[in-house]
Scaffold this active site. Structure first.
Site, mmCIF file in Angstrom:
data_model
loop_
_atom_site.group_PDB
_atom_site.id
_atom_site.type_symbol
_atom_site.label_atom_id
_atom_site.label_comp_id
_atom_site.label_asym_id
_atom_site.label_seq_id
_atom_site.Cartn_x
_atom_site.Cartn_y
_atom_site.Cartn_z
ATOM 1 N N ASP A 154 4.793 15.115 -8.858
ATOM 2 C CA ASP A 154 5.110 14.262 -7.718
ATOM 3 C C ASP A 154 5.605 15.180 -6.606
ATOM 4 O O ASP A 154 6.595 15.891 -6.791
ATOM 5 C CB ASP A 154 6.216 13.261 -8.083
ATOM 6 N N ASP B 237 -1.262 1.024 -10.622
ATOM 7 C CA ASP B 237 0.088 0.865 -11.185
ATOM 8 C C ASP B 237 0.203 -0.565 -11.690
ATOM 9 O O ASP B 237 -0.167 -1.510 -10.990
ATOM 10 C CB ASP B 237 1.158 1.131 -10.120
#
Lengths: 250, 208
Positions: free
Chosen positions: A11, A130
């Site tokens: 990330d 997601d």
């Protein structure tokens, strides 16, 4: 035969690798190029970079990051986060990415999937989904976990494959950062519905979680961040155990 | 000097980055004069066959690649670049290739449990009497493709098993092809690019 892939996820926030739990509480982990090189040494099969605070300003930083990683690390690189146009995709691919990943943008502008696939080939276009469990079904959530949308994840997976997605990166938000194992039920449902490679993400905490993932579902890759970043698991030990359990790995 | 053929395909610069990393003198070019002067050529490739042939034609590169390869200049085609070396492809109809290697490019047959594209790290079974087969024998490399080549066994230096035997390395004299991406296959991939550099040095083309 093709091997199952182990993919660390980085990330990236303003040129640094960060990691949170359930998408919040970000902790600094380090320099992307150094971390990428260390993972290559460990035998990672691919790397995913997610630009977690993507804005127009940060886009240039991400392109620079990928440019730097790609000149020192020679394995497949996937980049996602804040991609809103074919030009965004082109800039990242030119910098050295092999695939780009669309998430919220795929929901808001599904035509981007098709445009990207037509220009760069399906194999370049990953759609990230997601997912949050809602009663007995799986709901799609966008905007980095903030906005639930009225889409069933399995139906959405079928749609994006029809639109041109060459691979899916599916994160269980319920499991993400918990180290409680992958959501096997989610991946069983997805692999039965579509015939493109699927990367499972969210919940990896132990070697057993990877073994369960690859022996109880037919997904192609397992992705994890915290367990690798913080050295709780190493890729060689995960792969050694998978091999012992009859899972083909590199 | 190796010339990496620049014809507006996605990963041209990744091949260059790998060569730079190895310290191999190289340039990205679409200039026929530079191509003729080079010791060896690399034809990269990502995308669709017909479009790539069209891009080569628009840059007047088809003739020079054919002439140079036939004159013995070492040439390495990577992924789609390898497929372009063959006579023809059935991807989106029938398209003529460069015709430097005999054979055709056909779709990977869909079989239960085997996804198309063939994407990921797959193990090569290499012929150890071939320079490249030796480097990659038993090693996994990174593949991304939906079509594969059919050619006589004598041209095949390595294969991988994906329901069908997919030629992963082909060679006929000075013309070599790799179906996988050596520039994305970690240390063994870089060793393969280095093996091509050694082949170029052995051939000593520019001084002939």
């Amino acid at each position: 035969m093709i091997t199952k892939r182990i993919i660390p996820c980085l990330d990236v926030d303003q040129g640094r690798v960060k990691k949170g739990v359930n998408f919040v509480d970000l902790t600094d982990v380090g320099d992307p190029t150094e971390i990428a090189a260390a993972y290559e040494q460990q035998g990672a099969d691919e790397l995913v970079f997610l630009d977690i605070t993507a804005t127009v300003d940060h886009r240039k930083t991400m392109v620079d990051t990928i440019e730097s990683v790609a000149s020192q690390v020679f394995m497949p690189l996937t980049v996602g986060g804040g991609i809103h146009s074919v030009d965004d995709m082109q800039a990242l691919l030119k910098a050295g990415a092999d695939k780009v990943s669309l998430n919220s943008a795929a929901v808001r502008q599904p035509e981007l999937i098709t445009q990207g696939a037509e220009k760069f080939g399906r194999q370049c276009i990953v759609v990230a989904i997601d997912v949050r469990k809602k009663d007995d079904s799986f709901q799609v959530v966008i905007d980095g976990g903030r906005t639930p949308v009225d889409l069933d994840a399995v139906e959405w997976a079928k749609q994006v494959v029809d639109l041109g997605a060459g691979e899916l990166l599916v994160t269980s938000m319920d499991q993400d950062g918990t180290k409680a194992g992958f959501d096997l039920q989610l991946y069983q449902a997805l692999t039965a519905a579509v015939n493109v490679p699927i990367i499972a993400s969210g919940g990896a905490g132990s070697i057993q979680d990877f073994t369960d993932l690859f022996t109880q579902t037919t997904v192609d890759a397992g992705l994890a961040a915290s367990v690798f970043h913080f050295g709780e698991l190493t890729i060689p030990e995960v792969k050694a155990e998978l091999k012992e359990n009859g899972v083909l790995v590199r | 000097m190796l010339a990496v053929i620049d014809y507006d395909t996605g990963n041209v610069r990744n091949v260059k980055k790998a060569l730079d990393h190895l310290g191999i003198d190289n340039c990205l070019t679409a200039d026929p004069e530079v191509i003729k002067q080079a010791d060896g050529l690399i034809l990269p490739g990502v995308g669709a066959f017909a479009k790539a042939m069209q891009a080569l034609a628009e840059r007047n590169l088809v003739d020079v690649l054919q002439t140079q390869a036939r004159a013995g200049q070492p040439m390495l085609g990577i992924c789609l670049g390898m497929q372009l070396l063959f006579d023809r492809s059935e991807e989106f109809g029938n398209t003529q290739g460069l015709g430097l290697l005999p054979g055709a490019v056909v779709a990977i047959p869909e079989k239960p449990g085997l996804k198309v594209p063939h994407m990921g790290w797959d193990t090569n079974n290499g012929r150890t009497n071939n320079r490249f087969g030796r480097v990659f024998n038993g090693e996994a490399t990174y593949f991304v493709h939906s079509y594969y080549v059919q050619t006589a066994a004598k041209n095949i230096a390595a294969t991988c098993d994906y329901g069908v035997q997919i030629p992963s390395i082909v060679q006929q004299n000075n013309v070599v092809g790799m179906q996988f991406h050596p520039e994305k296959s970690g240390a063994v991939g870089l060793a393969g690019l280095n093996a091509f550099k050694e082949m170029v040095e052995d051939a000593d083309f520019s001084r002939n």
